[in-house]
Enzyme design. Structure first.
Site, PDB file in Angstrom:
ATOM      1  N   ALA A 108       0.822  -1.208   0.000  1.00 20.69           N
ATOM      2  CA  ALA A 108       0.000   0.000   0.000  1.00 20.69           C
ATOM      3  C   ALA A 108       0.854   1.254   0.000  1.00 20.69           C
ATOM      4  O   ALA A 108       1.964   1.266   0.517  1.00 20.69           O
ATOM      5  CB  ALA A 108      -0.916   0.009   1.218  1.00 20.69           C
ATOM      6  N   GLY A 111       1.953  -5.145   2.115  1.00 19.65           N
ATOM      7  CA  GLY A 111       0.715  -5.790   1.688  1.00 19.65           C
ATOM      8  C   GLY A 111       0.921  -6.728   0.513  1.00 19.65           C
ATOM      9  O   GLY A 111       0.170  -7.688   0.343  1.00 19.65           O
ATOM     10  N   GLU A 161       1.902  -9.870   2.103  1.00 17.99           N
ATOM     11  CA  GLU A 161       0.725 -10.429   2.778  1.00 17.99           C
ATOM     12  C   GLU A 161      -0.213 -11.080   1.762  1.00 17.99           C
ATOM     13  O   GLU A 161      -0.787 -12.142   2.033  1.00 17.99           O
ATOM     14  CB  GLU A 161       0.018  -9.343   3.582  1.00 17.99           C
ATOM     15  CG  GLU A 161       0.847  -8.932   4.795  1.00 17.99           C
ATOM     16  CD  GLU A 161       0.201  -7.847   5.617  1.00 17.99           C
ATOM     17  OE1 GLU A 161      -0.172  -8.150   6.767  1.00 17.99           O
ATOM     18  OE2 GLU A 161       0.057  -6.713   5.105  1.00 17.99           O
ATOM     19  N   GLU A 187       6.998  -2.028   6.641  1.00 10.22           N
ATOM     20  CA  GLU A 187       6.198  -0.977   7.269  1.00 10.22           C
ATOM     21  C   GLU A 187       6.572  -0.723   8.723  1.00 10.22           C
ATOM     22  O   GLU A 187       6.356   0.362   9.253  1.00 10.22           O
ATOM     23  CB  GLU A 187       4.689  -1.237   7.119  1.00 10.22           C
ATOM     24  CG  GLU A 187       4.205  -2.583   7.586  1.00 10.22           C
ATOM     25  CD  GLU A 187       4.199  -3.651   6.503  1.00 10.22           C
ATOM     26  OE1 GLU A 187       3.180  -4.335   6.359  1.00 10.22           O
ATOM     27  OE2 GLU A 187       5.222  -3.838   5.829  1.00 10.22           O
TER      28      GLU A 187
END
Length: 164
Positions: free
Chosen positions: A37, A77, A80, A100
């Site tokens: 993101a 992400g 993930e 992050e």
């Protein structure tokens, strides 16, 4: 981005419902799987629509094999999302991680749960807390990816999907 997440959700639902589809492959364009993101969205007003966590869960629940073809980077992400896939093929030059944490954020799409299940708590804790980028060869040794290739990652992912 919201359009990418929506396209993933729609595509996964169509593929799962279509009996002619035997497997699904997720890959990125231009030699990059996903950088995750844009952290600027965390300070913007909430938008309605899909979010990464439910899409990753949808990938994981898919009744057909889902293979991630990781080229370039799978960070935040993006990793993930790859963790939600049933199989992962990475190019030898690919790098993965959850960076992050370096800006004070924890992975928010259940990467902190899926990663330890896949590679064990000690290795996952190192990746989650340091934010370091893991090279593909190390990811293979850890069990984070199923295969590392020097050739076309998409073709290798298709071969794996056909095999499983």
């Amino acid at each position: 981005s919201l359009p990418v997440l929506q396209a993933l959700e729609d595509g996964l639902k169509r593929a799962d419902a279509d009996p002619s589809v035997k497997a699904v492959m997720i890959y990125g364009e231009n030699g990059k799987f996903s950088a995750g993101a844009d952290i600027r969205v965390f300070s913007s007003p909430k938008t309605r629509g899909v979010s990464l966590g439910p899409v990753v869960s949808l990938i994981e629940r898919c009744e057909k094999p889902v293979v991630a073809a990781i080229e370039g980077i799978a960070l935040g992400g993006g990793l993930e999302m790859a963790l939600g896939c049933h199989y992962r093929v990475a190019h030898v030059k690919a790098r993965m991680g959850l960076p992050e944490v370096a800006v004070g954020l924890l992975p928010g799409a259940e990467g902190t749960q899926r990663l330890p299940r896949l590679i064990g708590v000690p290795a996952a804790l190192d990746i989650i807390t340091t934010g370091r980028h893991i090279p593909a060869t190390e990811a293979l040794k850890l069990g984070l990816v199923d295969e590392v290739v020097e050739e076309n990652t998409v073709e290798a992912a298709i071969r794996l999907a056909n095999k499983v």
